[in-house]
Design a protein around this motif. Structure first.
Motif, mmCIF file in Angstrom:
data_model
loop_
_atom_site.group_PDB
_atom_site.id
_atom_site.type_symbol
_atom_site.label_atom_id
_atom_site.label_comp_id
_atom_site.label_asym_id
_atom_site.label_seq_id
_atom_site.Cartn_x
_atom_site.Cartn_y
_atom_site.Cartn_z
ATOM 1 N N ALA A 1 4.756 -8.046 -5.426
ATOM 2 C CA ALA A 1 5.772 -8.363 -6.460
ATOM 3 C C ALA A 1 5.901 -7.585 -7.803
ATOM 4 C CB ALA A 1 5.258 -10.076 -6.774
ATOM 5 N N THR A 2 4.441 -7.130 -8.398
ATOM 6 C CA THR A 2 4.464 -6.259 -9.354
ATOM 7 C C THR A 2 4.314 -4.909 -9.010
ATOM 8 O OG1 THR A 2 2.306 -6.722 -9.555
ATOM 9 C CG2 THR A 2 3.328 -8.393 -10.653
ATOM 10 N N SER A 3 4.504 -4.400 -8.006
ATOM 11 C CA SER A 3 4.242 -3.072 -7.778
ATOM 12 C C SER A 3 5.251 -2.108 -8.498
ATOM 13 C CB SER A 3 4.528 -2.556 -6.224
ATOM 14 O OG SER A 3 6.078 -2.915 -5.951
ATOM 15 N N ALA A 4 6.620 -2.464 -8.912
ATOM 16 C CA ALA A 4 7.099 -1.617 -9.790
ATOM 17 C C ALA A 4 6.595 -1.391 -11.160
ATOM 18 C CB ALA A 4 8.601 -2.492 -10.008
ATOM 19 N N THR A 5 5.810 -2.224 -11.776
ATOM 20 C CA THR A 5 5.029 -1.813 -12.764
ATOM 21 C C THR A 5 3.741 -1.089 -12.733
ATOM 22 O OG1 THR A 5 3.749 -3.776 -12.701
ATOM 23 C CG2 THR A 5 5.797 -3.929 -13.977
ATOM 24 N N TRP A 6 2.786 -1.409 -11.492
ATOM 25 C CA TRP A 6 1.818 -0.494 -11.472
ATOM 26 C C TRP A 6 1.747 0.793 -10.793
ATOM 27 C CZ3 TRP A 6 0.269 0.037 -6.522
ATOM 28 C CH2 TRP A 6 0.550 -0.920 -5.457
ATOM 29 N N LEU A 7 2.643 0.711 -9.729
ATOM 30 C CA LEU A 7 2.681 2.054 -8.983
ATOM 31 C C LEU A 7 3.208 3.337 -9.939
ATOM 32 C CD1 LEU A 7 2.407 2.977 -6.434
ATOM 33 C CD2 LEU A 7 4.754 2.326 -5.799
ATOM 34 N N PRO A 8 4.046 3.178 -10.827
ATOM 35 C CA PRO A 8 4.363 4.476 -11.411
ATOM 36 C C PRO A 8 3.216 5.031 -12.257
ATOM 37 C CG PRO A 8 6.208 2.767 -11.742
ATOM 38 C CD PRO A 8 5.076 2.246 -10.843
ATOM 39 N N GLN A 9 2.405 4.069 -12.780
ATOM 40 C CA GLN A 9 1.311 4.582 -13.470
ATOM 41 C C GLN A 9 0.206 5.086 -12.688
ATOM 42 O OE1 GLN A 9 -0.417 1.423 -15.990
ATOM 43 N NE2 GLN A 9 1.446 0.842 -16.603
ATOM 44 N N LEU A 10 -0.007 4.952 -11.559
ATOM 45 C CA LEU A 10 -0.867 5.477 -10.635
ATOM 46 C C LEU A 10 -0.553 6.703 -9.811
ATOM 47 C CD1 LEU A 10 -2.367 2.343 -8.830
ATOM 48 C CD2 LEU A 10 -3.306 3.677 -10.708
ATOM 49 N N THR A 11 0.847 6.684 -9.463
ATOM 50 C CA THR A 11 1.446 7.957 -8.974
ATOM 51 C C THR A 11 1.335 8.970 -9.909
ATOM 52 O OG1 THR A 11 3.430 7.088 -9.077
ATOM 53 C CG2 THR A 11 2.225 6.903 -7.000
ATOM 54 N N ARG A 12 1.882 8.671 -11.230
ATOM 55 C CA ARG A 12 1.986 9.725 -12.151
ATOM 56 C C ARG A 12 0.755 10.349 -12.780
ATOM 57 N NH1 ARG A 12 4.841 6.689 -15.948
ATOM 58 N NH2 ARG A 12 2.806 5.900 -16.840
ATOM 59 N N ALA A 13 -0.449 9.384 -12.975
ATOM 60 C CA ALA A 13 -1.834 9.816 -13.150
ATOM 61 C C ALA A 13 -2.255 10.633 -12.175
ATOM 62 C CB ALA A 13 -2.577 8.829 -13.468
ATOM 63 N N GLY A 14 -2.175 10.232 -10.982
ATOM 64 C CA GLY A 14 -2.464 11.153 -9.939
ATOM 65 C C GLY A 14 -1.909 12.658 -9.449
ATOM 66 N N ALA B 1 0.918 -1.249 0.054
ATOM 67 C CA ALA B 1 -0.061 -0.142 -0.009
ATOM 68 C C ALA B 1 0.738 1.217 0.139
ATOM 69 C CB ALA B 1 -0.847 -0.043 1.279
ATOM 70 N N VAL B 2 0.738 2.139 -0.854
ATOM 71 C CA VAL B 2 1.414 3.344 -1.195
ATOM 72 C C VAL B 2 0.400 4.561 -0.912
ATOM 73 C CG1 VAL B 2 3.101 4.653 -2.529
ATOM 74 C CG2 VAL B 2 3.188 2.251 -2.582
ATOM 75 N N GLY B 3 0.703 5.389 -0.028
ATOM 76 C CA GLY B 3 -0.167 6.642 -0.220
ATOM 77 C C GLY B 3 0.482 7.908 -0.419
ATOM 78 N N TRP B 4 -0.103 8.960 -1.130
ATOM 79 C CA TRP B 4 0.467 10.151 -1.173
ATOM 80 C C TRP B 4 -0.512 11.336 -1.458
ATOM 81 C CZ3 TRP B 4 -0.789 6.276 -4.721
ATOM 82 C CH2 TRP B 4 -1.426 6.749 -5.850
ATOM 83 N N HIS B 5 0.069 12.502 -1.319
ATOM 84 C CA HIS B 5 -1.122 13.583 -1.428
ATOM 85 C C HIS B 5 -0.840 14.203 -3.078
ATOM 86 C CE1 HIS B 5 -2.856 14.941 2.472
ATOM 87 N NE2 HIS B 5 -1.913 13.800 2.872
ATOM 88 N N THR B 6 -2.245 14.531 -3.414
ATOM 89 C CA THR B 6 -2.005 15.394 -4.674
ATOM 90 C C THR B 6 -3.011 16.432 -4.549
ATOM 91 O OG1 THR B 6 -1.499 13.291 -6.254
ATOM 92 C CG2 THR B 6 -2.717 15.262 -7.312
#
Length: 181
Positions: A167-180, A150-155
């Motif tokens: 295991a696959t967070s390196a692929t899905w996490l950049p797409q979500l944090t960049r979009a948000g 679980a990764v949380g951030w402010h936008t």
């Protein structure tokens, strides 16, 4: 005419007044310090036991929603439907990721609404939660829960949390944090 107070006792006429020495200064200070410290410590302990810590509660909700997906308010919404629904739930300018949405649900957390969405990013199902934030300071969360991350951030004025397979967070996490952001 002489007025006599029944509650006042003092020396009888003709006797010397009874004079007691004042309390020593260090004793007065010690008693005052002990009383102040006991009240202060009691107040702090009461606050910490009665009111639980609130940091990371959005991540807790997102992890729980990821483990047991709820019945969706919206199933497979279009991007326009999702944006309209999210604005109604958490407010204008809500950060939404650019991913395929499986479902969306409104959840209550600390008397405020949270938009919880299940997304498909590649082969993974990711839970994304967003809430209008009360604090101005960013509270970043990075938590491991078994095989989940679980990764949380402010936008802007919103708090966002994404939960998915560690295991696959390196692929899905950049797409979500960049979009948000």
């Amino acid at each position: 005419m002489k007025v006599v107070e029944a509650e006042i006792t003092g020396p009888v006429e003709g006797e010397d007044a009874i004079v007691t020495p004042p309390r020593p200064l260090h004793r007065r200070v010690s008693v005052s310090l002990l009383f102040t410290l006991s009240v202060l410590i009691g107040t702090v302990v009461t606050i910490y036991t009665v009111f639980p810590a609130r940091h990371g509660v959005l991540a807790d909700v997102a992890i729980a929603q990821h483990k047991e997906p709820p019945a969706w308010d919206l199933a497979a919404p279009t991007p326009t439907e999702l944006r309209a629904w999210a604005i109604g739930v958490v407010g204008k300018d809500v950060p939404l990721p650019n991913a395929s949405v499986i479902g969306a649900k409104k959840v209550e957390l600390l008397k405020r609404h949270v938009a919880v969405m299940r997304l498909r990013v590649g082969a993974d199902e990711i839970t994304y939660a967003v809430q209008h934030s009360r604090s101005a300071s960013p509270e970043n969360v990075d938590r491991q829960d078994g095989d989940l991350r679980a990764v949380g951030w402010h936008t802007g004025s919103f708090s966002c949390v994404a939960v998915g397979p560690k295991a696959t967070s390196a692929t899905w996490l950049p797409q979500l944090t960049r979009a948000g952001s």
